[in-house]
Motif scaffolding. Structure first.
Motif, short mmCIF file in Angstrom:
data_model
loop_
_atom_site.label_atom_id
_atom_site.label_comp_id
_atom_site.label_asym_id
_atom_site.label_seq_id
_atom_site.Cartn_x
_atom_site.Cartn_y
_atom_site.Cartn_z
N GLU A 395 47.47 31.77 43.77
CA GLU A 395 46.32 32.41 44.62
C GLU A 395 47.07 32.92 45.66
N ASP A 396 47.75 32.27 46.51
CA ASP A 396 48.58 32.81 47.79
C ASP A 396 49.33 33.95 47.40
N LEU A 397 50.16 33.87 46.53
CA LEU A 397 51.12 34.90 45.92
C LEU A 397 50.54 35.96 45.28
N LEU A 398 49.58 36.01 44.92
CA LEU A 398 48.70 37.09 44.12
C LEU A 398 48.44 37.88 45.16
N ALA A 399 47.80 37.41 46.14
CA ALA A 399 47.57 38.38 47.49
C ALA A 399 48.52 39.27 47.91
N TYR A 400 49.89 39.25 47.50
CA TYR A 400 50.90 40.01 47.74
C TYR A 400 51.55 40.75 46.63
N VAL A 401 50.50 40.97 45.58
CA VAL A 401 51.10 41.55 44.35
C VAL A 401 50.10 42.89 44.07
N ASP A 402 50.62 43.98 43.54
CA ASP A 402 49.97 45.08 42.91
C ASP A 402 49.36 45.09 41.75
N ALA A 403 48.05 44.67 41.87
CA ALA A 403 47.27 44.09 40.63
C ALA A 403 47.39 45.36 39.59
N SER A 404 47.38 46.73 40.22
CA SER A 404 47.29 47.77 39.24
C SER A 404 48.51 47.95 38.55
N ALA A 405 49.66 47.46 38.63
CA ALA A 405 50.71 47.41 37.99
C ALA A 405 50.69 46.96 36.56
N ASN A 406 49.89 45.85 36.44
CA ASN A 406 49.73 45.41 35.04
C ASN A 406 48.53 44.71 35.07
N PRO A 407 47.36 45.33 34.96
CA PRO A 407 46.06 44.56 35.22
C PRO A 407 45.94 43.47 34.15
N GLU A 408 46.40 43.52 32.89
CA GLU A 408 46.31 42.32 31.80
C GLU A 408 46.87 41.12 32.43
N ALA A 409 48.16 41.43 32.90
CA ALA A 409 49.23 40.18 33.15
C ALA A 409 48.36 39.68 34.56
N PHE A 410 47.85 40.76 35.50
CA PHE A 410 47.36 40.17 36.63
C PHE A 410 46.24 39.15 36.04
N ALA A 411 45.34 39.50 35.40
CA ALA A 411 44.06 38.88 34.89
C ALA A 411 44.36 37.61 34.20
N ARG A 412 45.70 37.39 33.38
CA ARG A 412 46.11 36.14 32.91
C ARG A 412 46.52 35.40 34.02
N LEU A 413 47.01 35.82 34.95
CA LEU A 413 47.48 34.98 36.23
C LEU A 413 46.19 34.37 36.99
N SER A 415 43.16 33.83 35.75
CA SER A 415 42.47 33.09 34.68
C SER A 415 43.32 31.58 35.01
N LEU A 416 44.62 31.54 34.96
CA LEU A 416 45.36 30.25 35.14
C LEU A 416 45.05 29.64 36.29
N LYS A 417 44.83 30.51 37.51
CA LYS A 417 44.56 30.02 38.90
C LYS A 417 43.26 29.34 38.84
N ASP A 418 42.50 29.99 38.10
CA ASP A 418 40.97 29.85 38.24
C ASP A 418 40.91 28.32 37.41
N ARG A 419 41.64 28.11 36.17
CA ARG A 419 41.61 26.73 35.64
C ARG A 419 42.31 25.65 36.38
N CYS A 420 43.36 26.10 37.11
CA CYS A 420 43.94 24.98 37.99
C CYS A 420 43.35 24.46 39.02
N MET A 421 42.35 25.36 39.47
CA MET A 421 41.53 25.23 40.80
C MET A 421 40.20 24.85 40.23
N SER A 422 39.74 24.46 39.19
CA SER A 422 38.55 24.30 38.69
C SER A 422 38.01 23.23 39.39
N MET A 423 36.61 23.31 39.93
CA MET A 423 35.90 22.21 40.43
C MET A 423 35.74 20.92 39.50
N ASP A 424 36.17 20.94 38.20
CA ASP A 424 36.05 19.95 37.27
C ASP A 424 37.63 19.21 36.95
#
Length: 440
Positions: A395-413, A415-424
């Motif tokens: 999450e911290d590193l993605l704040a310094y990424v240009d998401a528009s360069a590859n929206p699909e790859a950004f979304a995959r990262l 998604s993984l970040k969200d799963r790693c940080m799941s409240m469950d």
């Protein structure tokens, strides 16, 4: 740093931060003249044992540090400060902490290296608590009410007398950085280095120390030259890095536990390689390969504002491929550590070094804990906790990424970040699964 003379001369009007180190035995009443603006008060490294009962007159005070003083209790005057959220009283002689001493808005409570045996049940009434450092005390248990502290992210419990790891602690939804070495329930084997016999035991007489390379909470790192030619042949280099432990309780625990965890972890391509250890009666240390030229820290430590999250230079930039490569290497290293039943406890960008190609070297085992005596369920919970740290890093590193360069790859990262940080915790991937998700 300011001076008492400046304060008394009225030269500090309008300041928001005051630091005084003058061997003070009494709280200077002139500090109240700054009440309209003062937000941070640092009175560490003095001889204070009390604070004034009307401390709450400092209505804008958000942060107070009073480490290395002579307090034998946490002052109850703190609890009446309506905006106080960060409290640091490390290395005093504090035995008593009462409910009245704890402001309800506390986010950051540092009580490392004191003499505290119990904490009040009112600890559970601190809903904003994020960072809690209690290493180096005499705690035998934690209040059950702390199960309500659901915003806790960083907890340091090393070097206490805890008889067990509380079940509620391992289920906190945001817990990310946990250290507990040096407690009765986590004692290692009689010979903790039995499984690392291949790592040579040397003395300071085998090494000529050169310039200082860095310093952390637990020790000082020097460049060194082997005087022992056998070790030059064994390690393949005449030069090494030497970490000499300070020999005292740090914010993370005992140096001996750091040494044990580092040696037990063994080799991995993304971990700074340990080539020998120093286990003299008067000095513990690690001898490591020198980090090659071109490596630098991935991030900077948290600030007072970010509390538990790393900071980065304003001009920092990463590509999506770089973020994936960093995260993949880290996930692999962490999977290796947990397979060795070691948790790191400090998975942060500021403990990671990278080169221009984002090859990663990870170190600093100061907050590591040996999981050998935990149950399988507890070990899995510890891995889930550290997987959240991987998610925070992404999450911290993605704040310094240009998401528009590859929206699909950004979304995959994302998604993984969200799963790693799941409240469950049970919904989080294990490290090897996270690594697999990062293979593009």
């Amino acid at each position: 740093m300011q001076t008492l003379a400046q304060l008394r001369a009225g030269q500090l009007q309008g300041i928001t931060r005051l630091q005084l180190v003058e061997g003070l035995t009494e709280f200077p009443r002139e500090i109240f003249d700054l009440a309209d603006t003062l937000e941070i008060l640092d009175l560490s490294n003095n001889q204070l044992s009390t604070l004034p009962e009307d401390l709450h007159r400092l209505t804008h005070l958000k942060i107070i540090f009073a480490s290395n003083n002579r307090f034998d209790h946490l002052p109850e005057a703190l609890g009446r400060c309506t905006n106080l959220e960060m409290i640091g009283f490390k290395a005093n002689q504090i035995k008593t902490v009462t409910a009245a001493a704890l402001p309800l808005q506390t986010r950051w409570l540092i009580l490392t290296d004191n003499q505290i045996e119990t904490l009040p049940e009112a600890m559970g009434n601190l809903p904003r608590l994020q960072k809690l450092a209690l290493a180096g005390n005499f705690l035998t248990a934690l209040p059950e009410s702390m199960a309500n502290c659901r915003n806790l992210e960083l907890v340091r419990l090393s070097a206490n007398q805890l008889q067990a790891l509380p079940a509620w602690l391992l289920s906190l939804p945001k817990l990310t950085w946990l250290a507990f070495a040096g407690n009765p329930f986590s004692h290692t084997l009689v010979d903790p280095h039995a499984d690392v016999a291949t790592v040579a035991n040397v003395t300071l007489g085998d090494i000529k120390l050169a310039e200082k390379l860095g310093e952390g909470a637990s020790g000082v790192i020097y460049r060194g030259d082997w005087l022992n030619q056998t070790m030059v042949a064994a390690t393949g280099s005449p030069q090494v890095a030497v970490k000499l432990f300070k020999g005292e309780v740090t914010s993370d625990g005992y140096p001996a536990d750091e040494l044990d965890c580092c040696l037990t972890t063994g080799d991995h391509p993304s971990l700074i390689k340990v080539v020998a250890h120093i286990s003299q009666k008067d000095q513990l240390g690690l001898v490591m390969e020198l980090i090659p030229p071109g490596f630098s820290n991935l991030g900077l430590p948290p600030s007072l504002a970010t509390c538990t999250r790393d900071t980065f230079n304003a001009d920092t930039q990463f590509s999506l491929e770089e973020v994936a490569k960093i995260a993949s290497q880290l996930a692999d290293a962490m999977a290796h550590m947990h397979a060795k039943q070691i948790s790191h406890g400090d998975v942060y960008a500021h403990n990671i070094m990278v080169d221009a190609k984002m090859n990663l070297l990870f170190g600093d085992f100061g907050a590591a804990s040996n999981l050998r005596h935990l149950s399988q369920a507890e070990r899995l919970a510890m891995e889930a906790i550290e997987v959240r740290a991987l998610g925070c890093l992404i999450e911290d590193l993605l704040a310094y990424v240009d998401a528009s360069a590859n929206p699909e790859a950004f979304a995959r990262l994302v998604s993984l970040k969200d799963r790693c940080m799941s409240m469950d915790l049970e919904a989080r991937p294990r490290f090897m699964a996270a690594k697999k998700a990062l293979q593009w």
